[in-house]
Design a protein around this motif. Structure first.
Motif, PDB file in Angstrom:
ATOM      1  N   ASP A 160       0.829  -1.206   0.000  1.00  0.00           N
ATOM      2  CA  ASP A 160       0.000   0.000   0.000  1.00  0.00           C
ATOM      3  C   ASP A 160       0.865   1.258   0.000  1.00  0.00           C
ATOM      4  N   LYS A 161       1.976   1.206   0.703  1.00  0.00           N
ATOM      5  CA  LYS A 161       2.891   2.345   0.756  1.00  0.00           C
ATOM      6  C   LYS A 161       3.603   2.555  -0.581  1.00  0.00           C
ATOM      7  N   LYS A 162       3.584   1.528  -1.428  1.00  0.00           N
ATOM      8  CA  LYS A 162       4.175   1.628  -2.763  1.00  0.00           C
ATOM      9  C   LYS A 162       3.110   1.919  -3.820  1.00  0.00           C
ATOM     10  N   GLY A 163       1.881   2.152  -3.363  1.00  0.00           N
ATOM     11  CA  GLY A 163       0.809   2.452  -4.285  1.00  0.00           C
ATOM     12  C   GLY A 163       0.199   1.236  -4.961  1.00  0.00           C
ATOM     13  N   LYS A 164       0.425   0.061  -4.387  1.00  0.00           N
ATOM     14  CA  LYS A 164      -0.095  -1.175  -4.958  1.00  0.00           C
ATOM     15  C   LYS A 164      -1.084  -1.816  -3.992  1.00  0.00           C
ATOM     16  N   LYS A 165      -2.249  -2.162  -4.493  1.00  0.00           N
ATOM     17  CA  LYS A 165      -3.243  -2.831  -3.654  1.00  0.00           C
ATOM     18  C   LYS A 165      -3.066  -4.337  -3.727  1.00  0.00           C
ATOM     19  N   LEU A 166      -2.816  -4.948  -2.605  1.00  0.00           N
ATOM     20  CA  LEU A 166      -2.772  -6.402  -2.476  1.00  0.00           C
ATOM     21  C   LEU A 166      -3.788  -6.823  -1.430  1.00  0.00           C
ATOM     22  N   THR A 167      -4.123  -8.072  -1.438  1.00  0.00           N
ATOM     23  CA  THR A 167      -4.960  -8.627  -0.376  1.00  0.00           C
ATOM     24  C   THR A 167      -4.479 -10.038  -0.093  1.00  0.00           C
ATOM     25  N   TYR A 168      -5.078 -10.683   0.885  1.00  0.00           N
ATOM     26  CA  TYR A 168      -4.660 -12.045   1.197  1.00  0.00           C
ATOM     27  C   TYR A 168      -5.856 -12.897   1.564  1.00  0.00           C
ATOM     28  N   VAL A 169      -5.643 -14.206   1.539  1.00  0.00           N
ATOM     29  CA  VAL A 169      -6.679 -15.152   1.925  1.00  0.00           C
ATOM     30  C   VAL A 169      -6.021 -16.275   2.719  1.00  0.00           C
ATOM     31  N   LEU A 170      -6.745 -16.804   3.679  1.00  0.00           N
ATOM     32  CA  LEU A 170      -6.288 -17.995   4.401  1.00  0.00           C
ATOM     33  C   LEU A 170      -6.944 -19.192   3.710  1.00  0.00           C
ATOM     34  N   PRO A 171      -6.186 -19.927   2.907  1.00  0.00           N
ATOM     35  CA  PRO A 171      -6.765 -21.026   2.127  1.00  0.00           C
ATOM     36  C   PRO A 171      -7.411 -22.108   2.999  1.00  0.00           C
ATOM     37  N   ALA A 172      -8.213 -22.943   2.354  1.00  0.00           N
ATOM     38  CA  ALA A 172      -8.958 -23.989   3.063  1.00  0.00           C
ATOM     39  C   ALA A 172      -8.039 -24.909   3.858  1.00  0.00           C
ATOM     40  N   GLU A 173      -6.808 -25.129   3.359  1.00  0.00           N
ATOM     41  CA  GLU A 173      -5.895 -26.041   4.049  1.00  0.00           C
ATOM     42  C   GLU A 173      -5.306 -25.425   5.313  1.00  0.00           C
ATOM     43  N   GLY A 174      -5.491 -24.118   5.470  1.00  0.00           N
ATOM     44  CA  GLY A 174      -4.946 -23.450   6.648  1.00  0.00           C
ATOM     45  C   GLY A 174      -3.631 -22.760   6.362  1.00  0.00           C
ATOM     46  N   ALA A 175      -3.107 -22.073   7.368  1.00  0.00           N
ATOM     47  CA  ALA A 175      -1.862 -21.326   7.234  1.00  0.00           C
ATOM     48  C   ALA A 175      -1.150 -21.305   8.579  1.00  0.00           C
ATOM     49  N   MET A 176       0.058 -20.808   8.560  1.00  0.00           N
ATOM     50  CA  MET A 176       0.863 -20.717   9.772  1.00  0.00           C
ATOM     51  C   MET A 176       0.687 -19.351  10.419  1.00  0.00           C
ATOM     52  N   ALA A 177       0.571 -19.318  11.734  1.00  0.00           N
ATOM     53  CA  ALA A 177       0.577 -18.070  12.494  1.00  0.00           C
ATOM     54  C   ALA A 177       1.899 -17.991  13.257  1.00  0.00           C
ATOM     55  N   TYR A 178       2.343 -16.778  13.523  1.00  0.00           N
ATOM     56  CA  TYR A 178       3.568 -16.601  14.293  1.00  0.00           C
ATOM     57  C   TYR A 178       3.308 -15.590  15.404  1.00  0.00           C
ATOM     58  N   MET A 179       4.164 -15.587  16.388  1.00  0.00           N
ATOM     59  CA  MET A 179       4.071 -14.605  17.471  1.00  0.00           C
ATOM     60  C   MET A 179       5.464 -14.318  17.995  1.00  0.00           C
ATOM     61  N   ASP A 180       5.809 -13.037  18.074  1.00  0.00           N
ATOM     62  CA  ASP A 180       7.048 -12.630  18.710  1.00  0.00           C
ATOM     63  C   ASP A 180       6.727 -12.201  20.134  1.00  0.00           C
ATOM     64  N   THR A 181       7.593 -12.560  21.042  1.00  0.00           N
ATOM     65  CA  THR A 181       7.344 -12.348  22.466  1.00  0.00           C
ATOM     66  C   THR A 181       8.491 -11.583  23.115  1.00  0.00           C
ATOM     67  N   ILE A 182       8.285 -11.206  24.375  1.00  0.00           N
ATOM     68  CA  ILE A 182       9.332 -10.551  25.154  1.00  0.00           C
ATOM     69  C   ILE A 182       9.686 -11.445  26.337  1.00  0.00           C
ATOM     70  N   VAL A 183      10.983 -11.635  26.542  1.00  0.00           N
ATOM     71  CA  VAL A 183      11.459 -12.480  27.645  1.00  0.00           C
ATOM     72  C   VAL A 183      12.454 -11.696  28.496  1.00  0.00           C
ATOM     73  N   ILE A 184      12.596 -12.134  29.740  1.00  0.00           N
ATOM     74  CA  ILE A 184      13.574 -11.543  30.656  1.00  0.00           C
ATOM     75  C   ILE A 184      14.616 -12.615  31.005  1.00  0.00           C
ATOM     76  N   PRO A 185      15.859 -12.411  30.599  1.00  0.00           N
ATOM     77  CA  PRO A 185      16.914 -13.389  30.875  1.00  0.00           C
ATOM     78  C   PRO A 185      17.184 -13.551  32.364  1.00  0.00           C
ATOM     79  N   LYS A 186      17.666 -14.714  32.715  1.00  0.00           N
ATOM     80  CA  LYS A 186      17.973 -14.970  34.124  1.00  0.00           C
ATOM     81  C   LYS A 186      19.122 -14.112  34.636  1.00  0.00           C
ATOM     82  N   ASN A 187      20.008 -13.701  33.721  1.00  0.00           N
ATOM     83  CA  ASN A 187      21.155 -12.907  34.164  1.00  0.00           C
ATOM     84  C   ASN A 187      20.901 -11.405  34.041  1.00  0.00           C
TER      85      ASN A 187
END
Length: 373
Positions: free
Chosen positions: A256-283
């Motif tokens: 969209d920032k390049k002036g191009k319209k794209l869209t997406y679909v989650l196909p019938a077979e499914g897709a992968m989701a991801y999640m980035d998290t925050i951790v606190i090291p022991k040290n």
């Protein structure tokens, strides 16, 4: 060397590392800011370029007397390696799939939930992901998320595709976007090739069959093999590709920032989701500051900064009202439960050989065969 050590030494760059060329990526050779002298108020933060933006929002750092020392990464494994070596890190962002590895290696501490006031505002679906908990304790706080759906150009494909196999139609030969994403590609296409319900639990034969099929897509259908999603988005913007064999929902915002319209679909077979998290090291030397920064990072206003600057999805339900319409359209917060029925948080690949499933070492070896084909 133990099996865990072998895995830690070979963890491959994953989705976020493939963003070179997009707005959030640091220029080549500039992966870290120079460190300032260690002070009592220094907070050593390690993570992706741009993920520190919520900490810089408003007057948070000044109000808390924090001198933020940032180290930008090119892959999650850099955090693991530094912590193993005893490096000084107070707060880090990490892909959720790596959390069990860090717990097993005794690198991070359980989260003191009383010190994260907005924890109750985080969408329950993200807090319920098994990988971030161990023995009933929370070890990582959700920070941002997304899916790897099929991205396509609605100007070229007016009727939305329904299956991943649609990108293999003859009319799209040479117009398919294929991006270097080990977990995304194998997790997505193993479902189609083998019928597996858990894409990260493949037999060696299923893994080989999946990679053989990916090689076929690469050779017979893809326009080219993009090293990252930023370059794949550029192909869409230039009209060189019209559909993807692997995509990232954030590409809609990038395009969209390049002036191009794209869209997406989650196909019938499914897709992968991801999640980035925050951790606190022991040290963590500045534990108190780390918890203040963690609370800041998942607060509504700070999450809105993440959405605005990186086209990322928010995890705090109260941040949804603060993001723009484009972000809400991409991530469908109001339809989250239904979305995540089709997009799954898969467990990480096995670290040790159980006699049945391919280990992550073996996945990487097979992926090398795909890269070299």
């Amino acid at each position: 060397m133990t099996k865990l050590d072998e895995l830690l030494s070979r963890v491959r760059l994953d989705r976020r590392s493939l963003l070179a060329g997009a707005a959030a990526t640091v220029a080549a050779g500039a992966l870290a800011e120079p460190r300032r002298a260690r002070a009592a108020t220094t907070l050593n933060w390690m993570g992706w370029q741009g993920y520190d933006s919520p900490l810089k929002q408003g007057t948070f750092l000044a109000d808390n007397g924090i001198d933020l020392a940032t180290t930008y990464i090119a892959g999650n494994e850099e955090i693991i390696t530094k912590l193993q070596a005893g490096g000084s890190v107070d707060l880090a962002t990490i892909y959720f799939g790596h959390v069990p590895i860090m717990v097993g290696a005794d690198l991070i501490e359980p989260i003191d939930e009383s010190l994260v006031p907005d924890l109750g505002k985080i969408f329950p679906r993200f807090l319920d992901v098994d990988s971030i908990r161990h023995d009933g304790k929370l070890y990582a706080v959700p920070f941002t998320w997304g899916t790897l759906p099929m991205v396509y150009d609605p100007a070229a494909i007016p009727e939305a595709p329904t299956s991943w196999k649609d990108c293999l139609k003859d009319e799209y030969k040479g117009k398919v976007a294929l991006t270097d994403d080990i977990s995304g590609l194998i997790s997505t296409w193993s479902q189609i090739v083998t019928g597996t319900k858990t894409p990260t639990r493949l037999t060696k034969a299923e893994l080989k069959e999946t990679v053989d099929f990916l090689i076929k897509i690469k050779k017979e259908h893809a326009r080219t093999f993009s090293p990252n999603y930023g370059e794949a988005t550029d192909l869409f913007a230039r009209g060189e590709v019209v559909i993807s064999a692997i995509g990232w929902d954030a590409q809609v915002g990038f395009a969209d920032k390049k002036g191009k319209k794209l869209t997406y679909v989650l196909p019938a077979e499914g897709a992968m989701a991801y999640m980035d998290t925050i951790v606190i090291p022991k040290n963590a030397a500045s534990r108190d500051l780390a918890y203040k920064a963690l609370a800041q990072a998942v607060s509504p206003k700070a999450q809105a900064v993440l959405a605005a600057e990186l086209t990322q999805a928010v995890v705090n339900s109260e941040a949804v009202a603060l993001v723009d319409d484009a972000n809400r359209a991409i991530y469908q917060y109001g339809n989250l439960d239904k979305l995540l029925e089709r997009a799954k948080f898969n467990p990480f690949w096995p670290a040790e050989d159980d006699g049945t499933h391919a280990t992550y070492d073996q996945v990487q070896d097979e992926y090398q065969r795909f890269l070299q084909a």
